[in-house]
Each structure stands twice: as C-alpha cells, then as structure tokens.
Motif scaffolding. Structure first.
Motif, mmCIF file in Angstrom:
data_model
loop_
_atom_site.group_PDB
_atom_site.id
_atom_site.type_symbol
_atom_site.label_atom_id
_atom_site.label_comp_id
_atom_site.label_asym_id
_atom_site.label_seq_id
_atom_site.Cartn_x
_atom_site.Cartn_y
_atom_site.Cartn_z
ATOM 1 N N TYR A 51 -40.785 -1.491 6.350
ATOM 2 C CA TYR A 51 -39.531 -2.237 6.430
ATOM 3 C C TYR A 51 -39.757 -3.358 7.423
ATOM 4 O O TYR A 51 -40.236 -3.127 8.535
ATOM 5 N N VAL A 52 -39.456 -4.581 7.012
ATOM 6 C CA VAL A 52 -39.701 -5.733 7.870
ATOM 7 C C VAL A 52 -38.394 -6.466 8.119
ATOM 8 O O VAL A 52 -37.673 -6.797 7.182
ATOM 9 N N TRP A 53 -38.103 -6.697 9.386
ATOM 10 C CA TRP A 53 -36.962 -7.505 9.792
ATOM 11 C C TRP A 53 -37.525 -8.675 10.560
ATOM 12 O O TRP A 53 -38.306 -8.504 11.491
ATOM 13 N N LEU A 54 -37.159 -9.891 10.145
ATOM 14 C CA LEU A 54 -37.649 -11.056 10.856
ATOM 15 C C LEU A 54 -36.525 -12.055 11.068
ATOM 16 O O LEU A 54 -35.585 -12.124 10.285
ATOM 17 N N ALA A 55 -36.619 -12.789 12.157
ATOM 18 C CA ALA A 55 -35.649 -13.827 12.477
ATOM 19 C C ALA A 55 -36.390 -14.988 13.124
ATOM 20 O O ALA A 55 -37.119 -14.801 14.091
ATOM 21 N N CYS A 56 -36.241 -16.142 12.545
ATOM 22 C CA CYS A 56 -36.849 -17.362 13.065
ATOM 23 C C CYS A 56 -36.167 -18.536 12.377
ATOM 24 O O CYS A 56 -35.184 -18.350 11.659
ATOM 25 N N ASP A 57 -36.668 -19.738 12.580
ATOM 26 C CA ASP A 57 -36.046 -20.878 11.936
ATOM 27 C C ASP A 57 -36.069 -20.687 10.414
ATOM 28 O O ASP A 57 -36.878 -19.932 9.874
ATOM 29 N N THR A 58 -35.162 -21.344 9.722
ATOM 30 C CA THR A 58 -34.963 -21.110 8.295
ATOM 31 C C THR A 58 -36.213 -21.385 7.464
ATOM 32 O O THR A 58 -36.545 -20.601 6.563
ATOM 33 N N ALA A 59 -36.917 -22.449 7.739
ATOM 34 C CA ALA A 59 -38.110 -22.777 6.951
ATOM 35 C C ALA A 59 -39.179 -21.696 7.080
ATOM 36 O O ALA A 59 -39.781 -21.269 6.086
ATOM 37 N N THR A 60 -39.396 -21.225 8.293
ATOM 38 C CA THR A 60 -40.395 -20.171 8.510
ATOM 39 C C THR A 60 -39.935 -18.853 7.904
ATOM 40 O O THR A 60 -40.726 -18.120 7.327
ATOM 41 N N THR A 61 -38.646 -18.564 8.000
ATOM 42 C CA THR A 61 -38.110 -17.340 7.395
ATOM 43 C C THR A 61 -38.365 -17.330 5.897
ATOM 44 O O THR A 61 -38.811 -16.327 5.335
ATOM 45 N N ARG A 62 -38.101 -18.436 5.238
ATOM 46 C CA ARG A 62 -38.335 -18.513 3.788
ATOM 47 C C ARG A 62 -39.808 -18.337 3.453
ATOM 48 O O ARG A 62 -40.158 -17.624 2.521
ATOM 49 N N THR A 63 -40.657 -18.997 4.201
ATOM 50 C CA THR A 63 -42.098 -18.886 3.965
ATOM 51 C C THR A 63 -42.580 -17.449 4.125
ATOM 52 O O THR A 63 -43.274 -16.905 3.265
ATOM 53 N N LEU A 64 -42.197 -16.825 5.235
ATOM 54 C CA LEU A 64 -42.678 -15.469 5.507
ATOM 55 C C LEU A 64 -42.052 -14.431 4.585
ATOM 56 O O LEU A 64 -42.726 -13.487 4.167
ATOM 57 N N THR A 65 -40.793 -14.594 4.236
ATOM 58 C CA THR A 65 -40.153 -13.650 3.318
ATOM 59 C C THR A 65 -40.838 -13.681 1.963
ATOM 60 O O THR A 65 -41.128 -12.634 1.367
ATOM 61 N N GLY A 66 -41.123 -14.867 1.463
ATOM 62 C CA GLY A 66 -41.839 -14.989 0.187
ATOM 63 C C GLY A 66 -43.223 -14.365 0.254
ATOM 64 O O GLY A 66 -43.660 -13.669 -0.669
ATOM 65 N N TRP A 67 -43.924 -14.585 1.341
ATOM 66 C CA TRP A 67 -45.260 -14.024 1.520
ATOM 67 C C TRP A 67 -45.215 -12.494 1.569
ATOM 68 O O TRP A 67 -46.028 -11.819 0.942
ATOM 69 N N LEU A 68 -44.224 -11.954 2.296
ATOM 70 C CA LEU A 68 -44.092 -10.494 2.389
ATOM 71 C C LEU A 68 -43.851 -9.876 1.018
ATOM 72 O O LEU A 68 -44.448 -8.862 0.666
ATOM 73 N N ARG A 69 -42.974 -10.490 0.241
ATOM 74 C CA ARG A 69 -42.602 -9.923 -1.055
ATOM 75 C C ARG A 69 -43.677 -10.147 -2.109
ATOM 76 O O ARG A 69 -43.987 -9.240 -2.877
ATOM 77 N N LYS A 70 -44.256 -11.335 -2.164
ATOM 78 C CA LYS A 70 -45.221 -11.658 -3.218
ATOM 79 C C LYS A 70 -46.632 -11.182 -2.893
ATOM 80 O O LYS A 70 -47.261 -10.498 -3.689
ATOM 81 N N ASP A 71 -47.124 -11.553 -1.735
ATOM 82 C CA ASP A 71 -48.522 -11.252 -1.403
ATOM 83 C C ASP A 71 -48.730 -9.826 -0.897
ATOM 84 O O ASP A 71 -49.757 -9.218 -1.174
ATOM 85 N N LEU A 72 -47.778 -9.306 -0.126
ATOM 86 C CA LEU A 72 -47.929 -7.951 0.407
ATOM 87 C C LEU A 72 -47.181 -6.903 -0.410
ATOM 88 O O LEU A 72 -47.256 -5.720 -0.108
ATOM 89 N N ALA A 73 -46.438 -7.346 -1.428
ATOM 90 C CA ALA A 73 -45.728 -6.457 -2.361
ATOM 91 C C ALA A 73 -44.731 -5.524 -1.675
ATOM 92 O O ALA A 73 -44.566 -4.376 -2.075
ATOM 93 N N ILE A 74 -44.061 -6.021 -0.650
ATOM 94 C CA ILE A 74 -43.018 -5.231 -0.008
ATOM 95 C C ILE A 74 -41.747 -5.407 -0.829
ATOM 96 O O ILE A 74 -41.342 -6.537 -1.119
ATOM 97 N N PRO A 75 -41.107 -4.324 -1.242
ATOM 98 C CA PRO A 75 -39.910 -4.422 -2.079
ATOM 99 C C PRO A 75 -38.793 -5.234 -1.411
ATOM 100 O O PRO A 75 -38.641 -5.223 -0.181
ATOM 101 N N LYS A 76 -38.021 -5.926 -2.244
ATOM 102 C CA LYS A 76 -36.947 -6.802 -1.765
ATOM 103 C C LYS A 76 -36.004 -6.095 -0.794
ATOM 104 O O LYS A 76 -35.603 -6.669 0.217
ATOM 105 N N GLY A 77 -35.641 -4.869 -1.071
ATOM 106 C CA GLY A 77 -34.728 -4.127 -0.219
ATOM 107 C C GLY A 77 -35.310 -3.685 1.109
ATOM 108 O O GLY A 77 -34.608 -3.145 1.946
ATOM 109 N N ARG A 78 -36.606 -3.931 1.310
ATOM 110 C CA ARG A 78 -37.252 -3.514 2.562
ATOM 111 C C ARG A 78 -37.657 -4.708 3.415
ATOM 112 O O ARG A 78 -38.400 -4.579 4.375
ATOM 113 N N VAL A 79 -37.139 -5.893 3.036
ATOM 114 C CA VAL A 79 -37.381 -7.112 3.822
ATOM 115 C C VAL A 79 -36.035 -7.714 4.168
ATOM 116 O O VAL A 79 -35.218 -7.977 3.290
ATOM 117 N N ASN A 80 -35.791 -7.919 5.449
ATOM 118 C CA ASN A 80 -34.545 -8.535 5.903
ATOM 119 C C ASN A 80 -34.917 -9.723 6.775
ATOM 120 O O ASN A 80 -35.550 -9.573 7.814
#
Length: 84
Positions: A51-80
């Motif tokens: 389960y990953v929770w992250l908070a940072c500027d919006t551009a970085t949040t979008r970049t890292l959220t996409g990377w977590l879900r696509k590249d690391l295959a973390i399910p959508k409900g486990r990334v906040n």
C-alpha cells in the motif's frame, strides 16, 4: 520515530520513505522522482500486498502514481496520492 539515512525507516511493521526540504526538486522535478524510483521498490515486497501513500506537488504525484500502477503493478485501490 527515527528515520535512518536518506529518510528510510520502519514504524509498526510499515516501511517509510520520507523526504522533505532535503530532497531537491519540488515542482515536478526529476530528482525526487528518481529517488523514489530507486529507493521504493526494495521496500515494497509483493505488489499485491503493498500500500503506497504519497503526497507531493501535483506533477510529481501524477508521474509517480502512474509508475506505481503501470510499472510496479500495484492495484489502483492500494495507491493513494495527494498532489498540492
């Protein structure tokens, strides 16, 4: 809780990667993104149980959220992610 070198530590069975003013690159910078991409995967364990929770500027949040879900295959409900 004491964080070890680089802002990595453990609290109640959780692994933390924490950065602040000491991490260069607010505003969508690649320095923060590169650090997270280098240091987070070994802390995660299995993608389905992470389960990953992250908070940072919006551009970085979008970049890292996409990377977590696509590249690391973390399910959508486990990334906040919270962008500010």
């Amino acid at each position: 809780m004491d964080l070890g070198p680089g802002g990595v530590g453990r609290a109640r069975g959780r692994r933390l990667l924490q950065g602040g003013a000491d991490v260069p690159g607010a505003g969508g910078s690649s320095a923060l993104t590169e650090r997270v991409r280098a240091e987070l995967p070994p802390l995660l364990g299995e993608a389905g149980s992470a389960y990953v929770w992250l908070a940072c500027d919006t551009a970085t949040t979008r970049t890292l959220t996409g990377w977590l879900r696509k590249d690391l295959a973390i399910p959508k409900g486990r990334v906040n992610g919270l962008g500010y």
